[in-house]
Design an enzyme around this catalytic site. Structure first.
Site, PDB file in Angstrom:
ATOM      1  N   GLU A 132     -17.310 111.826  87.373  1.00  0.00           N
ATOM      2  CA  GLU A 132     -17.083 110.444  87.817  1.00  0.00           C
ATOM      3  C   GLU A 132     -18.378 109.667  87.616  1.00  0.00           C
ATOM      4  O   GLU A 132     -19.253 109.673  88.471  1.00  0.00           O
ATOM      5  CB  GLU A 132     -16.647 110.381  89.285  1.00  0.00           C
ATOM      6  CG  GLU A 132     -16.192 108.978  89.690  1.00  0.00           C
ATOM      7  CD  GLU A 132     -15.936 108.814  91.187  1.00  0.00           C
ATOM      8  OE1 GLU A 132     -16.510 109.557  91.985  1.00  0.00           O
ATOM      9  OE2 GLU A 132     -15.154 107.912  91.533  1.00  0.00           O
ATOM     10  N   HIS A 219      -8.975 107.233  92.830  1.00  0.00           N
ATOM     11  CA  HIS A 219      -8.796 106.453  94.076  1.00  0.00           C
ATOM     12  C   HIS A 219      -8.127 105.098  93.848  1.00  0.00           C
ATOM     13  O   HIS A 219      -8.760 104.059  93.902  1.00  0.00           O
ATOM     14  CB  HIS A 219     -10.076 106.348  94.916  1.00  0.00           C
ATOM     15  CG  HIS A 219     -11.366 106.052  94.194  1.00  0.00           C
ATOM     16  ND1 HIS A 219     -11.542 104.970  93.386  1.00  0.00           N
ATOM     17  CD2 HIS A 219     -12.552 106.714  94.220  1.00  0.00           C
ATOM     18  CE1 HIS A 219     -12.782 104.974  92.932  1.00  0.00           C
ATOM     19  NE2 HIS A 219     -13.409 106.012  93.404  1.00  0.00           N
ATOM     20  N   ASN A 222      -8.877 101.330  95.057  1.00  0.00           N
ATOM     21  CA  ASN A 222     -10.316 101.132  95.202  1.00  0.00           C
ATOM     22  C   ASN A 222     -11.018 101.122  93.849  1.00  0.00           C
ATOM     23  O   ASN A 222     -10.759 101.973  93.012  1.00  0.00           O
ATOM     24  CB  ASN A 222     -10.926 102.220  96.097  1.00  0.00           C
ATOM     25  CG  ASN A 222     -10.374 102.148  97.521  1.00  0.00           C
ATOM     26  OD1 ASN A 222      -9.612 103.004  97.946  1.00  0.00           O
ATOM     27  ND2 ASN A 222     -10.734 101.113  98.236  1.00  0.00           N
ATOM     28  N   ALA A 223     -11.921 100.152  93.646  1.00  0.00           N
ATOM     29  CA  ALA A 223     -12.725 100.029  92.426  1.00  0.00           C
ATOM     30  C   ALA A 223     -11.852  99.886  91.175  1.00  0.00           C
ATOM     31  O   ALA A 223     -12.038 100.587  90.183  1.00  0.00           O
ATOM     32  CB  ALA A 223     -13.704 101.204  92.280  1.00  0.00           C
ATOM     33  N   ASP A 277     -12.347 112.220  98.526  1.00  0.00           N
ATOM     34  CA  ASP A 277     -13.531 111.499  98.061  1.00  0.00           C
ATOM     35  C   ASP A 277     -14.669 111.676  99.075  1.00  0.00           C
ATOM     36  O   ASP A 277     -15.494 110.777  99.261  1.00  0.00           O
ATOM     37  CB  ASP A 277     -13.221 110.007  97.826  1.00  0.00           C
ATOM     38  CG  ASP A 277     -14.280 109.317  96.950  1.00  0.00           C
ATOM     39  OD1 ASP A 277     -15.120 110.018  96.357  1.00  0.00           O
ATOM     40  OD2 ASP A 277     -14.287 108.068  96.894  1.00  0.00           O
ATOM     41  N   LEU A 310     -18.382 100.795 100.036  1.00  0.00           N
ATOM     42  CA  LEU A 310     -18.002 102.102 100.560  1.00  0.00           C
ATOM     43  C   LEU A 310     -18.552 103.177  99.629  1.00  0.00           C
ATOM     44  O   LEU A 310     -18.446 103.065  98.407  1.00  0.00           O
ATOM     45  CB  LEU A 310     -16.482 102.222 100.664  1.00  0.00           C
ATOM     46  CG  LEU A 310     -15.827 101.444 101.813  1.00  0.00           C
ATOM     47  CD1 LEU A 310     -14.310 101.452 101.657  1.00  0.00           C
ATOM     48  CD2 LEU A 310     -16.221 102.014 103.166  1.00  0.00           C
ATOM     49  N   ALA A 311     -19.174 104.203 100.203  1.00  0.00           N
ATOM     50  CA  ALA A 311     -19.790 105.272  99.413  1.00  0.00           C
ATOM     51  C   ALA A 311     -19.069 106.569  99.730  1.00  0.00           C
ATOM     52  O   ALA A 311     -19.533 107.384 100.509  1.00  0.00           O
ATOM     53  CB  ALA A 311     -21.277 105.370  99.741  1.00  0.00           C
TER      54      ALA A 311
HETATM   55 ZN   LIG Z   1     -15.373 106.467  92.999  1.00  0.00          ZN
END
Ligand SMILES: [Zn+2]
Length: 383
Positions: A132, A219, A222-223, A277, A310-311
């Site tokens: 990733e 995900h 998200n993103a 994640d 968000l991490a």
């Molecule tokens: Zn990611």
């Protein structure tokens, strides 16, 4: 290794294509021998008998997207420790996932991971490596440092896969960047499943990548480019194309429960793969941490950068399963399927992710949803 046969009786069994009330499952020699209603099952004489008293029994959870837990970062030699610790969360198999860093650093860490996989530790099965980053869109970076981003190329695929000794199985990338679309056949030729993620792909670009063989979305929600009715985006392509599996984080932070229900209604549990994640900070107390050079803050159930991105999450698959059932209202059978059979099928693994005669005896007995009581991997009790 030979372990004593086990018979779990009087359980609510989620195979997970069906639910067996007052069910029993028997396993020995690492494989499932039989399952069905308790009154119809005759356990072999030397079997250890466990009365589940109606509690749920499921296949072991399979996490396609995880970065670490309890201070251990799996992007390197600590992969060993992560594999050892995961079964306590009901996870019996996983795909360790990397992070954006300079390429020399990534290759060095891939070599260390491949070494761990050569002599796997006693613990959750390591199913391959998930890349990733850094082949992501600067428009959808999440926590990653986009200064290191570059479009995916066939040459990069070859370099990474060589460093990883052929262990890479999933590769998240943005197909709309540079000539990345042309690298999809190189991924497939190396036995790697192309995964669209951290992507600003339009509907047409996403459809093109799917036509060329992309089969998962990292995900989902998200993103990525969101829905717009005149430019429906990657969002719509992923929802409409049946063969595409959407990974979903269900930590109660990344995705609203209504959005989770929407996704399950459209895709069905065969099209949704629950992922954690999880960041290495999962299981650590609130505070400030550094994660491979990235500064992150853990507070209020989330892990984020000082800028507020968000991490990863700080919840593992067991908690995700609980959130699906208890907070999003997903039918337990569908929720279990998205955490077991769907990820197994996404990787083409036929003996995992389900309870049926002949399948691997990776089994979880739950005290209640979210809280594993006993976990077996290949028929051996680990927890
Ligand atoms: Zn990611």
């Amino acid at each position: 290794m030979t372990s004593r046969p086990v018979a779990i009786l009087h359980a609510a069994i989620y195979t997970p294509t069906r639910r067996i009330e007052d069910g029993a499952v028997v396993f020995a020699g690492g494989r499932i021998l039989a399952l069905g209603p308790t009154r119809e099952i005759r356990p072999p004489r030397p079997a250890e008998r466990i009365d589940a008293q109606g509690r749920p029994v499921t296949p072991g959870l399979i996490d396609l997207h995880i970065h670490g837990l309890e201070g251990c970062d799996l992007f390197g030699p600590e992969l060993t420790e992560v594999a050892r610790r995961l079964p306590r969360y009901g996870v019996t198999a996983f795909v360790p996932t990397t992070l954006t860093m300079p390429e020399e650093e990534i290759l060095k860490r891939l070599r260390a991971m491949a070494q761990v996989m050569e002599t796997p530790p006693r613990g959750a099965r390591i199913l391959g490596i998930h890349i990733e980053g850094p082949h992501l869109s600067p428009k959808r970076p999440g926590m990653a440092n986009s200064a290191w981003f570059r479009p995916l190329t066939p040459e990069a695929v070859a370099r990474y896969q060589e460093a990883a000794a052929g262990c890479i199985r999933l590769w998240t990338f943005a197909p709309e960047e540079g000539e990345a679309m042309q690298a999809i056949p190189a991924l497939i030729a190396q036995g790697i499943i192309p995964v669209i993620g951290h992507s600003d792909a339009t509907y047409d670009q996403a459809m093109e990548a799917i036509r060329r063989g992309a089969r998962q979305i990292t995900h989902f929600f998200n993103a990525m480019r969101p829905f717009h009715h005149r430019e429906p985006g990657l969002f719509t392509a992923a929802l409409l194309e049946r063969e595409v599996i959407t990974q979903l984080i269900a930590d109660g932070q990344h995705v609203h429960p209504a959005a989770i229900r929407l996704l399950f209604q459209i895709k069905g549990s065969a099209g949704v793969a629950l992922i954690s994640d999880a960041a290495p900070m999962a299981g650590l107390p609130p505070g400030r941490y550094t994660w491979l050079g990235y500064e992150v803050i853990v507070a209020d159930g989330r892990c984020q950068t000082p800028e507020g991105a968000l991490a990863g999450s700080i919840a593992l698959m067991n908690e995700g399963l609980r959130v699906l059932i208890e907070e999003a209202g997903i039918d337990p059978l569908d929720a279990v399927r998205s955490a077991t059979l769907t990820p197994a099928r996404a990787l083409g693994l036929r003996r995992m992710g389900q309870l049926r005669p002949g399948a691997f005896a990776d089994v979880v007995l739950w005290a209640r949803w979210g809280t594993p009581e006993a976990v077996w991997i290949h028929g051996e009790r680990i927890v």
